[in-house]
Design an enzyme around this catalytic site. Structure first.
Site, PDB file in Angstrom:
ATOM      1  N   SER A   1       5.353  -4.095  -9.037  1.00  0.00           N
ATOM      2  CA  SER A   1       4.275  -4.916  -9.576  1.00  0.00           C
ATOM      3  C   SER A   1       4.766  -6.325  -9.896  1.00  0.00           C
ATOM      4  O   SER A   1       5.191  -7.051  -8.999  1.00  0.00           O
ATOM      5  CB  SER A   1       3.674  -4.244 -10.809  1.00  0.00           C
ATOM      6  OG  SER A   1       2.490  -4.884 -11.227  1.00  0.00           O
TER       7      SER A   1
ATOM      8  N   ASP B   1      -1.076 -10.820  -9.144  1.00  0.00           N
ATOM      9  CA  ASP B   1       0.349 -10.558  -9.263  1.00  0.00           C
ATOM     10  C   ASP B   1       0.851 -10.071  -7.900  1.00  0.00           C
ATOM     11  O   ASP B   1       0.058  -9.944  -6.951  1.00  0.00           O
ATOM     12  CB  ASP B   1       0.627  -9.571 -10.399  1.00  0.00           C
ATOM     13  CG  ASP B   1       0.075  -8.185 -10.137  1.00  0.00           C
ATOM     14  OD1 ASP B   1      -0.866  -8.057  -9.325  1.00  0.00           O
ATOM     15  OD2 ASP B   1       0.566  -7.217 -10.742  1.00  0.00           O
TER      16      ASP B   1
END
Length: 548
Positions: free
Chosen positions: A153, A298
């Site tokens: 992530s 992101d």
């Protein structure tokens, strides 16, 4: 040489013998030779100081050799343990595997597919590095029994991770994580793990079905919007551009320096849009071109961030503000069902849902909990995660959230208004719910435990000049929430502070909220000024109380 050091070297040599990766094997052999030559063994000790813990976020850690790092040995064992768990549960069937553009993500995905096929499962691999929500979508769309996403992530570039979903398309929660960890611990030598053929690489069809599904969320309406977008060197760009185009928006200006996937994330200190500086290039581009809105993902595109122009330049919207805008949009469109937010998110969503006659649920932090809410209509957490289409993706989805935010902004612009104006409307109706966060990054995780112990030993009587009306020790659990490490302070005037360790980073985090009624004579701006002062005072006091 001490017995402990000799044992450490033996463990390292054995690990190197079973490591199928030339790079990490050579890295470890070099570390062993250096220690044998008298070098400091601290790095080698850290590599073998326990193992990466398989929990409700799967695995996540720094790349490198050894059981306390992310590498092919750890991934092969994790895949074998997951396959054994699925077989024990009687869920033998297709497993879909996705991966982002981080270092070794494609290799870890391939290893997982070979282990799944070797265990008698059917392994399918997404066709290229893609956003995490596409993996979550594919599980349900293709009728899979599980899914694996190789991603870390928004973690630093040296990290990678391994996120596991079950057949309902939600991330694993207890007791599944404990059972999978038990099976991983029982895996023997890597050489004995049966590996089958390479996984079947899926066509672009499943990607197109996801993109069309997302684009279909936007109803007919205004589309005049000047957008700047950045994927922060991640995998979101092609998906976002296509979705916006399909939905009728003009192509966004993409930050050129951050457009292509790059696992080293060269333009940012941390590839997280919440981190200071991460959005600077995007906001500078927006200022040059007079943009209406800045949006960002992101690196694995499951989060969405936004910035808006103001009197003093561009400012980032807080996750709670984006959550309120999305919720208001869905509620006003008549979307029925349960609205949900994590305990560290603003209490505003509960008031908005109640006013619209919709149920509201508060969950523990993380979409592994939000995604499991029965009858979910919308869920969000303040860390930029939003689920706007749980019928198809029961996880946070930065692509669909971005599209709806653009739709909201375009609708406001057509009326001569802005997202800030819409937030003001919400504040007038429900009171200004202002949130902030203070956090401390630590080098030693023991510092987090020490801070929590200090708070439990000496509970503050007031914070920010507001009396502490009650303290909830979240580690004890409640009828509504399972136990989790954290403390919640209920303060006068509906204010609140929650302190908890981060689940993904070496941080302790303090979540602050104050509620200020809006006086019609003074307006929302006066309430914002008052709230800012209260938040500053809360932040100072909780830092002092925790010693961070």
């Amino acid at each position: 040489m001490t017995p402990d050091l000799s044992q450490l070297l033996d463990r390292a040599r054995e690990w190197a013998r079973q490591d199928p990766d030339d790079v990490t094997r050579a890295e470890l052999e070099g570390a062993v030779a250096a220690v044998e030559g008298g070098a400091d063994p601290a790095d080698l000790q850290d590599r073998f100081d326990g193992t990466l813990e398989f929990g409700t976020a799967g695995l996540r850690g720094a790349l490198g050799a050894g059981p306390n790092r992310m590498n092919r040995v750890v991934v092969l064992r994790a895949a074998a343990g997951l396959a054994a768990y699925l077989r024990e549960q009687g869920t033998v069937g297709p497993v879909v595997i996705g991966y982002d553009a981080r270092h070794n993500s494609d290799i870890f995905a391939r290893d997982t597919a070979e282990v799944m096929n070797g265990a008698g499962m059917t392994a399918w691999i997404l066709p290229r590095p893609l956003p995490t929500p596409i993996l979550a979508f594919a599980i349900r769309e293709l009728g899979c029994v599980a899914g694996v996403m190789v991603t870390a992530s928004h973690n630093p570039p040296q990290d990678n991770g391994y996120k596991v979903y079950l057949g309902d398309g939600t991330q694993i929660v207890p007791p599944a994580d404990v059972e999978i960890a038990r099976h991983i611990a029982a895996v023997g030598p890597v050489a004995e793990i049966v590996r089958g053929r390479a996984g079947k690489v899926l066509t672009e069809d499943v990607v197109d079905r996801y993109l069309d599904t997302v684009a279909g969320l936007a109803v007919d309406g205004p589309r005049d919007l000047n957008v700047v977008y950045t994927p922060l060197h991640g995998v979101g760009a092609t998906s976002v551009v296509q979705v916006l185009e399909t939905a009728g928006f003009a192509q966004p200006r993409v930050v050129a320096e951050q457009e292509e996937p790059d696992p080293d994330f060269p333009t940012v200190a941390f590839p997280n849009p919440e981190e200071p500086g991460a959005m600077d290039l995007a906001m500078a581009l927006a200022a040059r071109h007079g943009a209406d809105l800045v949006v960002a993902n992101d690196p694995d595109a499951d989060r969405c961030a936004a910035a808006v122009p103001g009197l003093h330049g561009w400012r980032m919207l807080r996750g709670d503000e984006v959550g309120a805008l999305l919720a208001s949009h869905l509620l006003s469109s008549g979307k029925q069902g349960t609205y949900a937010a994590s305990i560290v998110s603003s209490s505003l969503l509960g008031k908005m849902a109640g006013a619209a006659g919709q149920p509201y649920v508060e969950t523990l932090t993380g979409f592994k909990w939000i995604g499991r809410v029965d009858g979910l209509a919308f869920g969000y957490e303040e860390a930029l995660g939003y689920c706007v289409d749980p019928e198809h993706v029961r996880d946070k989805d930065g692509v669909s959230a971005l599209l709806l935010l653009c739709e909201i902004a375009a609708g406001a612009k057509a009326e001569g208004r802005s997202l800030t104006d819409l937030l003001d409307d919400i504040a007038v109706e429900h009171g200004l719910h202002a949130t902030d966060q203070v956090s401390a990054r630590v080098d030693d995780l023991a510092e987090i435990g020490a801070a929590m112990a200090r708070l439990r030993a000496t509970a503050p009587a007031s914070l920010g000049g507001l009396a502490v009306l009650g303290v909830d020790d979240l580690s004890l659990g409640s009828p509504a929430l399972p136990p989790t490490e954290g403390l919640r302070y209920r303060l006068a005037e509906r204010a609140r502070v929650i302190v908890r360790p981060s689940g993904t980073e070496p941080k302790i985090k303090c979540y602050l909220e104050v509620v200020v009624p809006v006086d019609p004579a003074d307006g929302v701006e006066a309430a914002r000024i008052s709230a800012a002062g209260r938040l500053d005072a809360l932040g100072r006091d909780i830092r002092a109380a925790a010693g961070i």
